[in-house]
Design a protein around this motif. Sequence first.
Motif, PDB file in Angstrom:
ATOM      1  N   VAL A 199      29.462  51.483  -8.843  1.00 43.10           N
ATOM      2  CA  VAL A 199      29.623  51.927 -10.338  1.00 43.10           C
ATOM      3  C   VAL A 199      29.721  50.906 -11.529  1.00 43.10           C
ATOM      4  O   VAL A 199      29.217  51.060 -12.334  1.00 43.10           O
ATOM      5  N   ARG A 200      30.760  50.069 -10.918  1.00 39.67           N
ATOM      6  CA  ARG A 200      31.160  49.084 -12.040  1.00 39.67           C
ATOM      7  C   ARG A 200      29.691  48.145 -12.348  1.00 39.67           C
ATOM      8  O   ARG A 200      29.740  47.963 -13.477  1.00 39.67           O
ATOM      9  N   ALA A 201      29.267  47.594 -11.257  1.00 38.79           N
ATOM     10  CA  ALA A 201      27.954  46.940 -11.612  1.00 38.79           C
ATOM     11  C   ALA A 201      26.955  47.486 -12.374  1.00 38.79           C
ATOM     12  O   ALA A 201      26.172  46.989 -13.223  1.00 38.79           O
ATOM     13  N   PHE A 202      26.603  49.029 -12.024  1.00 37.70           N
ATOM     14  CA  PHE A 202      25.595  49.727 -12.968  1.00 37.70           C
ATOM     15  C   PHE A 202      25.963  49.831 -14.063  1.00 37.70           C
ATOM     16  O   PHE A 202      25.233  49.749 -15.168  1.00 37.70           O
ATOM     17  N   PHE A 203      27.263  50.115 -14.557  1.00 30.43           N
ATOM     18  CA  PHE A 203      27.582  50.251 -16.092  1.00 30.43           C
ATOM     19  C   PHE A 203      27.632  49.040 -16.868  1.00 30.43           C
ATOM     20  O   PHE A 203      27.434  48.843 -17.992  1.00 30.43           O
ATOM     21  N   LEU A 204      28.018  47.722 -16.154  1.00 24.76           N
ATOM     22  CA  LEU A 204      28.042  46.601 -16.634  1.00 24.76           C
ATOM     23  C   LEU A 204      26.713  46.112 -16.980  1.00 24.76           C
ATOM     24  O   LEU A 204      26.414  45.502 -18.159  1.00 24.76           O
ATOM     25  N   VAL A 205      25.685  46.557 -16.451  1.00 22.48           N
ATOM     26  CA  VAL A 205      24.273  46.423 -16.765  1.00 22.48           C
ATOM     27  C   VAL A 205      23.587  47.227 -17.757  1.00 22.48           C
ATOM     28  O   VAL A 205      22.981  46.727 -18.711  1.00 22.48           O
ATOM     29  N   THR A 206      24.025  48.576 -17.539  1.00 27.51           N
ATOM     30  CA  THR A 206      23.202  49.620 -18.552  1.00 27.51           C
ATOM     31  C   THR A 206      23.776  49.662 -19.856  1.00 27.51           C
ATOM     32  O   THR A 206      23.294  50.234 -20.606  1.00 27.51           O
ATOM     33  N   VAL A 207      25.119  49.254 -19.894  1.00 23.82           N
ATOM     34  CA  VAL A 207      25.812  49.590 -21.124  1.00 23.82           C
ATOM     35  C   VAL A 207      25.491  48.300 -22.086  1.00 23.82           C
ATOM     36  O   VAL A 207      25.620  48.305 -23.364  1.00 23.82           O
ATOM     37  N   PHE A 208      25.471  47.201 -21.542  1.00 21.50           N
ATOM     38  CA  PHE A 208      25.633  45.933 -22.196  1.00 21.50           C
ATOM     39  C   PHE A 208      24.217  45.223 -22.347  1.00 21.50           C
ATOM     40  O   PHE A 208      23.404  45.300 -23.364  1.00 21.50           O
ATOM     41  N   PRO A 209      23.680  44.514 -21.316  1.00 20.05           N
ATOM     42  CA  PRO A 209      22.572  43.690 -21.433  1.00 20.05           C
ATOM     43  C   PRO A 209      21.252  44.488 -21.817  1.00 20.05           C
ATOM     44  O   PRO A 209      20.476  44.005 -22.307  1.00 20.05           O
ATOM     45  N   LEU A 210      21.120  45.412 -20.870  1.00 16.13           N
ATOM     46  CA  LEU A 210      19.936  46.076 -21.105  1.00 16.13           C
ATOM     47  C   LEU A 210      19.579  46.651 -22.214  1.00 16.13           C
ATOM     48  O   LEU A 210      18.564  46.756 -22.805  1.00 16.13           O
ATOM     49  N   PRO A 211      20.496  47.676 -22.813  1.00 14.70           N
ATOM     50  CA  PRO A 211      20.150  48.304 -24.231  1.00 14.70           C
ATOM     51  C   PRO A 211      19.951  47.230 -25.250  1.00 14.70           C
ATOM     52  O   PRO A 211      19.203  47.398 -26.225  1.00 14.70           O
ATOM     53  N   VAL A 227      19.662  54.765 -21.839  1.00 13.51           N
ATOM     54  CA  VAL A 227      20.207  53.841 -20.887  1.00 13.51           C
ATOM     55  C   VAL A 227      21.650  53.649 -21.178  1.00 13.51           C
ATOM     56  O   VAL A 227      22.451  53.744 -20.337  1.00 13.51           O
ATOM     57  N   GLN A 228      21.943  53.425 -22.540  1.00 14.66           N
ATOM     58  CA  GLN A 228      23.329  52.951 -22.746  1.00 14.66           C
ATOM     59  C   GLN A 228      24.306  54.093 -22.566  1.00 14.66           C
ATOM     60  O   GLN A 228      25.381  54.088 -22.086  1.00 14.66           O
ATOM     61  N   PHE A 229      23.831  55.275 -22.989  1.00 15.95           N
ATOM     62  CA  PHE A 229      24.537  56.391 -22.797  1.00 15.95           C
ATOM     63  C   PHE A 229      24.782  56.977 -21.371  1.00 15.95           C
ATOM     64  O   PHE A 229      25.988  57.523 -21.206  1.00 15.95           O
ATOM     65  N   VAL A 230      23.868  56.815 -20.809  1.00 20.27           N
ATOM     66  CA  VAL A 230      23.836  56.966 -19.145  1.00 20.27           C
ATOM     67  C   VAL A 230      24.919  55.934 -18.679  1.00 20.27           C
ATOM     68  O   VAL A 230      25.867  56.323 -17.716  1.00 20.27           O
ATOM     69  N   GLY A 231      24.723  54.739 -18.970  1.00 22.22           N
ATOM     70  CA  GLY A 231      25.641  53.749 -18.512  1.00 22.22           C
ATOM     71  C   GLY A 231      27.249  53.975 -19.005  1.00 22.22           C
ATOM     72  O   GLY A 231      28.185  53.763 -18.249  1.00 22.22           O
ATOM     73  N   LEU A 232      27.435  54.618 -20.217  1.00 17.67           N
ATOM     74  CA  LEU A 232      28.712  54.973 -20.683  1.00 17.67           C
ATOM     75  C   LEU A 232      29.305  55.884 -19.793  1.00 17.67           C
ATOM     76  O   LEU A 232      30.497  56.121 -19.714  1.00 17.67           O
ATOM     77  N   MET A 233      28.432  56.773 -19.437  1.00 19.17           N
ATOM     78  CA  MET A 233      28.968  58.032 -18.603  1.00 19.17           C
ATOM     79  C   MET A 233      29.553  57.461 -17.222  1.00 19.17           C
ATOM     80  O   MET A 233      30.672  57.801 -16.700  1.00 19.17           O
TER      81      MET A 233
END
Length: 324
Positions: A262-274, A296-302
């Motif tokens: 989960v940590r790896a997922f949000f670190l990618v989807t909240v920051f570099p990908l958006p 993408v960022q909102f899903v990562g934020l969840m």
Amino acid sequence: MHPAFSVILLTTLIGAGQGLFLAMFTGQLYAIAHFLPLQTSDFYASGSLLALSLLLGGLAASFFHLGRPERAWRAASCWRTSWLSREVIVLPLTMGLVAAYALTHLLGWTAPWFRVGALAVDLSLVLGVLGTLASLALFVCTAMVYAAVRFLEEWHSPLTVTNFLLLGTASGFMLAAAYSAWLGNPLVGFFGTWAVILTLAAALSRSAHLLRNARLEPRSTVQSAIGVRHSALLQKAQGATGGSFNTREFFHGRSARTLRWVRAFFLVTVFPLPVVLIALAHAEASSPLALTAFVVQFVGLMAERWYFFAEARHPQNLYYQSVA
């Protein structure tokens, strides 16, 4: 801690709503200063109504976490000592100001009252300033609900407040960029640039928080909890044959491997990908890409908020670790 989905929705939705309103009013301020072209009242009104819908969605989600929703109004009674009570008061105040700001633009009540130098002061400007102050106060109140809990070391840090503020405003400005792109508005570059800046700032803040928490050592152990100093003390049972309120509400029940994923997922989807997506959206003038960046960022934020709750180690789990 157990991450309640209703609270995850509450904090992410109202954060995006506050951020979107701040983006709308920031655009108006830049236009007043002649740094940006002034937009139509419909642009500010529709954006603010979208922000209001997110705030309403967050408020609705919060009711699913209440045991007795009909008594929710009582939560405001302890405003002198409780950050939760302050949040309960400031949230509807913010919603009211956002609604009034949108209505002012919608009805065209923007005739100047008076001028201060070259600045024309009208009702929308006054409501925008008040709404900005209320939004910032709401960020602080929401974050302090968790940061004020001293015995949860993972939360008890000024970085908790910083993260809530930066992540919420980043998602709001990202949504403002998507909203502008969808309308074909030239402000997509302005909002997108601020979304990238805020996202990068949030990445620094959240990374610092993760590094801090990784170095924390629990203040309590099984030995200190029961007053026995033997170094090889192990708990074999929790004293009950099944689960309880404690095991359901104070632990997430997931493995350490799940937390790492989960940590790896949000670190990618909240920051570099958006950041990459919104840059491509601006370069290609693509509204679907801009909307994808926000989603993408909102899903990562969840996922980030789920991890925020799951990471906190409640001391009571010392008594229930054989189940937890």
